[in-house]
Structures are given as structure tokens and as C-alpha cells.
Design an enzyme around this catalytic site. Structure first.
Site, short mmCIF file in Angstrom:
data_model
loop_
_atom_site.label_atom_id
_atom_site.label_comp_id
_atom_site.label_asym_id
_atom_site.label_seq_id
_atom_site.Cartn_x
_atom_site.Cartn_y
_atom_site.Cartn_z
N HIS A 100 0.94 -1.17 0.09
CA HIS A 100 -0.10 -0.16 0.16
C HIS A 100 0.72 1.22 0.13
O HIS A 100 1.98 1.21 0.74
CB HIS A 100 -0.93 -0.02 1.20
CG HIS A 100 -0.36 -0.30 2.50
ND1 HIS A 100 0.04 -1.45 3.06
CD2 HIS A 100 -0.03 0.78 3.48
CE1 HIS A 100 0.67 -1.45 4.21
NE2 HIS A 100 0.34 0.02 4.66
N HIS A 102 0.94 5.11 1.29
CA HIS A 102 0.58 6.32 1.87
C HIS A 102 0.37 7.54 1.20
O HIS A 102 1.54 7.92 0.79
CB HIS A 102 1.00 6.34 3.08
CG HIS A 102 0.95 5.35 4.16
ND1 HIS A 102 0.22 5.20 5.10
CD2 HIS A 102 1.85 4.19 4.37
CE1 HIS A 102 0.35 4.08 5.91
NE2 HIS A 102 1.37 3.36 5.34
#
Lengths: 142, 142
Positions: A100, A102
Site C-alpha cells: 500500500h 500512503h
């Protein structure tokens, strides 16, 4: 992946605050808002970390970063900066093992987010720097 | 761009420890090695920050990240993690205004690098989270 919280979010088994979705990526608010609008951009396919990516998929996913970044800037005109962070492996602060990215909008010096780059300056001689660069360069060409 | 230190590096007006180069990107050791192998990946074209990117070029540049990441892992088998960071605008710790992606290998808890995510948990109600997500979603679709 059965036990992956982000796969469950992508599959709507767990609710999320969706920001964007297309064939390859899903973007949603981090449940822990480091700052307002803190968004996670993830591949829909379960990819553990940066080392696990197919390069073409990586291109697809990372290519969405400016799109979401610009949307944040439009949504929050008071935004003064943006930190984009992708942590890989536990030692580097990865806590969910579905890759992922951010996106952390910054509004002022008063927020509680920081990056400490350390104080490792001049640790290597120019010969050592050259050797380090060549070691990486040799691998990147393969 | 005349006064840009990274443009000068790309144009060989200033020396650097080169790691990788192709038509669109240039990768070299950060002169301040936060950890051994700390690499900067930059577009050859002068792009100020993430907001300044053409999406296609962003895809090209970010698609190289896994390539360099894997090379670092191969070059330094003792590596235990990797932080990938792209800071945008001065408030968010950008210091050279030619967009660059940091790849910071991590070897152990003893290094001096850290990210502090702050302590802003539960700052927003679910209604507020929904409103924030919708505000971004509305912009990202445009």
C-alpha cells in the site's frame, strides 16, 4: 488472500471509505488518519510488497499516485504539502502485508507527522560510494 | 532547468554515483546516505513535484521503483526492509525541487531513520470520514 484485511476491503467484506477505484487499484481512507485525507492506494491483486510486484502492475498502480495527489490538492486547498510513503517489510514499518502507498496531506507544522532521516552524513568515502553504486547498478541491469 | 542540481547531475555537469539510467529516468546514490545504498530515482525531465507530473511520465518513473528495489535486495542480501518516500513541497520535507523518490534500504533497528506517524487516531467520526472520502472521490473522478 483469505486472511488479508485489504483484500477483504477490496472485496467489500469489510467496509471502507472509498476514494477511487478502477480495474487495477483501490484507494480508501486510512482508518487512522495521520492527517485529514490520509489515503491508501493499493493494487486489487494481492501483492505483498514492492519486491512482489510484476513491473507492469507496479507501473499501473504507481501511475495512479499523481491522480490521487491532485484530487487531494483540489479537495483541500489549504493543503501545503504531501508525503507519499511505501513501507516494505516489518522492519521498515509495514504493518499490513498487502502492498500500500500512503498519501499523507500536510497542512502545517503543527501536525504530528515526521520523517527523521538520521545523521549518517559522510559515512562513506567517494571510493566506497562508487563501489556501492556499482554493486546496485550491476543488479539493476539484470 | 538551469539552476536545478538534479538537472545538472542528469546532464553530467555535476558528478554522481549512477545506479541506473534509461530514456525517462536517472537513479543515483543520495549524497547523504541515510543507509547504505540510499538511492534517488528521478525523471530526466524537470518535474517539480507530484502535482507537476504528466500521468504517463509518472507511470514510467514509478514503474521503475520495483526494478531498483529488487536490485537493492540483490546487491545487499542483508537488507531487511525498504522505505520508499516521495516528499512534495517544503512543508513535507522536499528540499530539492526536482521530483525524486527516495529508496532507503533498512538493515536493522540500529539505523537512525524513522517515520513518526503521529497520534491522530479517532479524530474523525464515521460521518466525517465519509464526507472526507466523498470530497476526494469527487475530485479524483474529474
Amino acid at each position: 488472500m483469505t486472511d488479508c484485511i485489504f483484500c477483504k476491503i477490496i472485496n467489500r467484506e469489510i467496509p471502507s471509505y472509498k476514494v477511487y477505484e478502477d480495474d487495477n487499484v483501490y484507494a480508501f481512507l486510512d482508518i487512522t488518519q495521520v492527517t485529514k485525507g490520509h489515503t491508501l492506494l493499493v493494487p486489487k491483486e494481492h501483492v505483498t510488497d514492492i519486491f512482489d510486484y510484476d513491473p507492469a502492475l507496479a507501473g499501473e498502480v504507481f501511475a495512479r499516485v499523481p491522480k490521487v495527489a491532485r484530487a487531494l490538492e483540489q479537495a483541500f486547498p489549504e493543503m501545503q504539502g504531501l508525503n507519499i510513503i511505501n513501507n516494505n517489510k516489518e522492519l521498515a514499518y509495514q504493518s499490513v502485508f498487502h502492498s500500500h502507498i500512503h498519501l499523507i496531506p500536510r497542512y502545517g507544522k503543527s501536525d504530528d507527522f515526521s520523517i527523521h532521516f538520521g545523521n549518517n552524513q559522510e559515512a562513506y568515502s567517494s571510493e566506497e560510494m562508487q563501489a556501492i553504486a556499482e554493486k546496485i547498478a550491476k543488479q539493476v541491469e539484470q
